[in-house]
Design a protein around this motif. Sequence first.
Motif, PDB file in Angstrom:
ATOM      1  N   MET A 179       0.845  -1.178   0.000  1.00 34.56           N
ATOM      2  CA  MET A 179       0.000   0.000   0.000  1.00 34.56           C
ATOM      3  C   MET A 179       0.896   1.248   0.000  1.00 34.56           C
ATOM      4  SD  MET A 179      -2.719   1.304   2.852  1.00 34.56           S
ATOM      5  CE  MET A 179      -3.931   0.045   2.662  1.00 34.56           C
ATOM      6  N   THR A 180       0.567   2.210  -0.827  1.00 34.35           N
ATOM      7  CA  THR A 180       1.352   3.448  -0.885  1.00 34.35           C
ATOM      8  C   THR A 180       0.811   4.449   0.129  1.00 34.35           C
ATOM      9  OG1 THR A 180       0.647   3.260  -3.184  1.00 34.35           O
ATOM     10  CG2 THR A 180       2.592   4.512  -2.754  1.00 34.35           C
ATOM     11  N   GLU A 181       1.757   5.081   0.787  1.00 33.37           N
ATOM     12  CA  GLU A 181       1.370   6.089   1.773  1.00 33.37           C
ATOM     13  C   GLU A 181       1.357   7.453   1.088  1.00 33.37           C
ATOM     14  OE1 GLU A 181       3.264   8.008   5.737  1.00 33.37           O
ATOM     15  OE2 GLU A 181       3.424   5.844   5.511  1.00 33.37           O
ATOM     16  N   THR A 182       0.283   8.199   1.227  1.00 34.18           N
ATOM     17  CA  THR A 182       0.223   9.537   0.644  1.00 34.18           C
ATOM     18  C   THR A 182       0.395  10.560   1.755  1.00 34.18           C
ATOM     19  OG1 THR A 182      -2.178   9.627   0.888  1.00 34.18           O
ATOM     20  CG2 THR A 182      -1.316   8.832  -1.223  1.00 34.18           C
ATOM     21  N   THR A 183       1.034  11.647   1.405  1.00 28.99           N
ATOM     22  CA  THR A 183       1.216  12.715   2.380  1.00 28.99           C
ATOM     23  C   THR A 183       0.324  13.882   1.993  1.00 28.99           C
ATOM     24  OG1 THR A 183       3.074  13.599   1.136  1.00 28.99           O
ATOM     25  CG2 THR A 183       3.599  12.078   2.921  1.00 28.99           C
ATOM     26  N   ARG A 184      -0.236  14.487   2.980  1.00 35.07           N
ATOM     27  CA  ARG A 184      -1.088  15.647   2.767  1.00 35.07           C
ATOM     28  C   ARG A 184      -0.209  16.867   2.541  1.00 35.07           C
ATOM     29  NH1 ARG A 184      -3.419  18.389   7.330  1.00 35.07           N
ATOM     30  NH2 ARG A 184      -3.867  20.352   6.371  1.00 35.07           N
ATOM     31  N   LYS A 185      -0.455  17.578   1.476  1.00 37.03           N
ATOM     32  CA  LYS A 185       0.304  18.789   1.189  1.00 37.03           C
ATOM     33  C   LYS A 185      -0.437  19.993   1.740  1.00 37.03           C
ATOM     34  CE  LYS A 185       2.570  17.034  -2.874  1.00 37.03           C
ATOM     35  NZ  LYS A 185       2.936  17.270  -4.255  1.00 37.03           N
ATOM     36  N   LEU A 186       0.312  20.909   2.319  1.00 34.78           N
ATOM     37  CA  LEU A 186      -0.272  22.154   2.799  1.00 34.78           C
ATOM     38  C   LEU A 186      -0.440  23.094   1.625  1.00 34.78           C
ATOM     39  CD1 LEU A 186       1.842  22.789   6.023  1.00 34.78           C
ATOM     40  CD2 LEU A 186      -0.503  21.955   5.884  1.00 34.78           C
ATOM     41  N   SER A 187      -1.475  23.875   1.666  1.00 38.07           N
ATOM     42  CA  SER A 187      -1.641  24.915   0.652  1.00 38.07           C
ATOM     43  C   SER A 187      -1.913  26.229   1.368  1.00 38.07           C
ATOM     44  CB  SER A 187      -2.769  24.556  -0.316  1.00 38.07           C
ATOM     45  OG  SER A 187      -3.986  24.432   0.372  1.00 38.07           O
ATOM     46  N   PHE A 188      -1.600  27.301   0.700  1.00 38.74           N
ATOM     47  CA  PHE A 188      -1.712  28.631   1.281  1.00 38.74           C
ATOM     48  C   PHE A 188      -2.478  29.519   0.312  1.00 38.74           C
ATOM     49  CE2 PHE A 188       2.156  26.516   2.529  1.00 38.74           C
ATOM     50  CZ  PHE A 188       2.075  26.556   3.909  1.00 38.74           C
ATOM     51  N   HIS A 189      -3.204  30.487   0.848  1.00 39.58           N
ATOM     52  CA  HIS A 189      -4.020  31.346  -0.003  1.00 39.58           C
ATOM     53  C   HIS A 189      -3.996  32.770   0.548  1.00 39.58           C
ATOM     54  CE1 HIS A 189      -7.153  32.238  -2.904  1.00 39.58           C
ATOM     55  NE2 HIS A 189      -7.826  32.839  -1.941  1.00 39.58           N
ATOM     56  N   VAL A 190      -3.623  33.703  -0.289  1.00 41.52           N
ATOM     57  CA  VAL A 190      -3.610  35.131   0.052  1.00 41.52           C
ATOM     58  C   VAL A 190      -4.323  35.868  -1.074  1.00 41.52           C
ATOM     59  CG1 VAL A 190      -2.151  37.177   0.388  1.00 41.52           C
ATOM     60  CG2 VAL A 190      -1.438  34.966   1.336  1.00 41.52           C
ATOM     61  N   VAL A 191      -5.126  36.862  -0.724  1.00 39.35           N
ATOM     62  CA  VAL A 191      -5.753  37.713  -1.721  1.00 39.35           C
ATOM     63  C   VAL A 191      -5.230  39.130  -1.502  1.00 39.35           C
ATOM     64  CG1 VAL A 191      -7.928  38.707  -2.557  1.00 39.35           C
ATOM     65  CG2 VAL A 191      -7.828  36.304  -1.864  1.00 39.35           C
ATOM     66  N   ALA A 192      -4.690  39.723  -2.555  1.00 36.04           N
ATOM     67  CA  ALA A 192      -4.206  41.106  -2.491  1.00 36.04           C
ATOM     68  C   ALA A 192      -5.062  41.953  -3.435  1.00 36.04           C
ATOM     69  CB  ALA A 192      -2.737  41.184  -2.882  1.00 36.04           C
ATOM     70  N   ARG A 193      -5.399  43.151  -2.974  1.00 36.89           N
ATOM     71  CA  ARG A 193      -6.256  44.041  -3.751  1.00 36.89           C
ATOM     72  C   ARG A 193      -5.682  45.450  -3.736  1.00 36.89           C
ATOM     73  NH1 ARG A 193      -9.927  47.480  -1.997  1.00 36.89           N
ATOM     74  NH2 ARG A 193      -9.984  46.554   0.071  1.00 36.89           N
ATOM     75  N   ARG A 194      -5.601  46.056  -4.905  1.00 36.57           N
ATOM     76  CA  ARG A 194      -5.165  47.452  -5.017  1.00 36.57           C
ATOM     77  C   ARG A 194      -6.251  48.334  -4.413  1.00 36.57           C
ATOM     78  NH1 ARG A 194      -6.073  51.800  -8.670  1.00 36.57           N
ATOM     79  NH2 ARG A 194      -4.186  53.048  -9.058  1.00 36.57           N
ATOM     80  N   THR A 195      -5.872  49.219  -3.491  1.00 36.42           N
ATOM     81  CA  THR A 195      -6.849  50.141  -2.914  1.00 36.42           C
ATOM     82  C   THR A 195      -6.849  51.460  -3.668  1.00 36.42           C
ATOM     83  OG1 THR A 195      -5.213  50.787  -1.259  1.00 36.42           O
ATOM     84  CG2 THR A 195      -6.824  49.116  -0.614  1.00 36.42           C
ATOM     85  N   ASP A 196      -5.657  51.888  -4.095  1.00 39.10           N
ATOM     86  CA  ASP A 196      -5.508  53.100  -4.907  1.00 39.10           C
ATOM     87  C   ASP A 196      -4.080  53.128  -5.434  1.00 39.10           C
ATOM     88  OD1 ASP A 196      -3.846  54.095  -2.818  1.00 39.10           O
ATOM     89  OD2 ASP A 196      -5.531  55.117  -1.862  1.00 39.10           O
ATOM     90  N   ALA A 197      -3.660  54.228  -6.033  1.00 38.02           N
ATOM     91  CA  ALA A 197      -2.314  54.317  -6.619  1.00 38.02           C
ATOM     92  C   ALA A 197      -1.222  54.312  -5.558  1.00 38.02           C
ATOM     93  CB  ALA A 197      -2.204  55.572  -7.481  1.00 38.02           C
ATOM     94  N   HIS A 198      -1.603  54.366  -4.301  1.00 42.74           N
ATOM     95  CA  HIS A 198      -0.620  54.450  -3.222  1.00 42.74           C
ATOM     96  C   HIS A 198      -0.459  53.169  -2.423  1.00 42.74           C
ATOM     97  CE1 HIS A 198      -0.447  58.641  -4.157  1.00 42.74           C
ATOM     98  NE2 HIS A 198      -1.752  58.725  -4.017  1.00 42.74           N
ATOM     99  N   GLY A 199      -1.339  52.216  -2.618  1.00 40.00           N
ATOM    100  CA  GLY A 199      -1.190  51.018  -1.824  1.00 40.00           C
ATOM    101  C   GLY A 199      -2.186  49.941  -2.137  1.00 40.00           C
ATOM    102  N   SER A 200      -1.976  48.827  -1.462  1.00 38.79           N
ATOM    103  CA  SER A 200      -2.816  47.646  -1.617  1.00 38.79           C
ATOM    104  C   SER A 200      -2.975  46.996  -0.253  1.00 38.79           C
ATOM    105  CB  SER A 200      -2.169  46.663  -2.600  1.00 38.79           C
ATOM    106  OG  SER A 200      -1.978  47.268  -3.860  1.00 38.79           O
ATOM    107  N   ILE A 201      -3.900  46.058  -0.192  1.00 39.58           N
ATOM    108  CA  ILE A 201      -4.159  45.312   1.035  1.00 39.58           C
ATOM    109  C   ILE A 201      -4.067  43.829   0.701  1.00 39.58           C
ATOM    110  CG2 ILE A 201      -5.918  44.720   2.769  1.00 39.58           C
ATOM    111  CD1 ILE A 201      -4.981  47.525   3.157  1.00 39.58           C
ATOM    112  N   ALA A 202      -3.367  43.073   1.546  1.00 40.45           N
ATOM    113  CA  ALA A 202      -3.334  41.617   1.411  1.00 40.45           C
ATOM    114  C   ALA A 202      -4.111  41.036   2.580  1.00 40.45           C
ATOM    115  CB  ALA A 202      -1.898  41.105   1.413  1.00 40.45           C
ATOM    116  N   ARG A 203      -4.904  40.006   2.279  1.00 44.35           N
ATOM    117  CA  ARG A 203      -5.692  39.348   3.324  1.00 44.35           C
ATOM    118  C   ARG A 203      -5.418  37.854   3.293  1.00 44.35           C
ATOM    119  NH1 ARG A 203      -9.515  43.347   1.658  1.00 44.35           N
ATOM    120  NH2 ARG A 203      -9.942  44.759   3.389  1.00 44.35           N
ATOM    121  N   CYS A 204      -5.325  37.296   4.496  1.00 42.33           N
ATOM    122  CA  CYS A 204      -5.113  35.872   4.661  1.00 42.33           C
ATOM    123  C   CYS A 204      -5.737  35.485   6.000  1.00 42.33           C
ATOM    124  CB  CYS A 204      -3.614  35.576   4.660  1.00 42.33           C
ATOM    125  SG  CYS A 204      -3.205  33.886   5.041  1.00 42.33           S
ATOM    126  N   LYS A 205      -6.545  34.459   6.000  1.00 40.27           N
ATOM    127  CA  LYS A 205      -7.261  34.060   7.217  1.00 40.27           C
ATOM    128  C   LYS A 205      -8.000  35.284   7.741  1.00 40.27           C
ATOM    129  CE  LYS A 205      -3.296  32.334   8.386  1.00 40.27           C
ATOM    130  NZ  LYS A 205      -2.148  31.795   9.024  1.00 40.27           N
TER     131      LYS A 205
END
Length: 143
Positions: free
Chosen positions: A1-27
Motif C-alpha cells: 500500500m502506498t502512503e500519501t502525504t497531505r500537502k499544505l496549501s496557502f491562499h492570500v488575496v491582495a487588492r489594489r486600494t488606490d495608486a498608493h497602496g494595496s491590502i493583502a488578506r489571509c485568514k
Amino acid sequence: MTETTRKLSFHVVARRTDAHGSIARCKSAELSLDTDLAGRVDAFNPAELLLAAVSACIIKGIERVTPMLKFRLRGVQVRISGVRQDVPPRLESIDYEILVDSDESEQRLALLHDNVRKYGTVFNTVAPGTRLSGVLRRQTEED
C-alpha cells in the motif's frame, strides 16, 4: 500500500486600494502593502515582504525544532537585509543574523542553525535563486 502525504496549501488575496497602496488578506489577518511607485514608509514593499517572510520562516522553524531538541531559549531576533540588482531586477543576496537569547552551548546553537537551514519552507524556496547566508549567534547585552 502506498502512503500519501497531505500537502499544505496557502491562499492570500491582495487588492489594489488606490495608486498608493494595496491590502493583502489571509485568514483573518490584513496587511498594508507598499505598491506606490514613490514608496511608502507605513507599509512593506514587495522586497521587504520577502525579507519578512524569510525572517518569519526562520523564527517559525526555531519554534518547531526547539521542543524536539529540548533547546531552551528566552527569545529570538532576526536581522535581515537584501541587496537588489537592477538588471534583471532581483534580490541578488540576502544576509541574516539570528540572535538567540539562550544559555545553550555553542554546539547546540550550531545544531539549531543547521535545522533552520534544512527545514524552512520559505528559506529553502529562496535559497536556490539568491545568495542566502547568515549566522546564528548568542544574543549579548549590546544587542
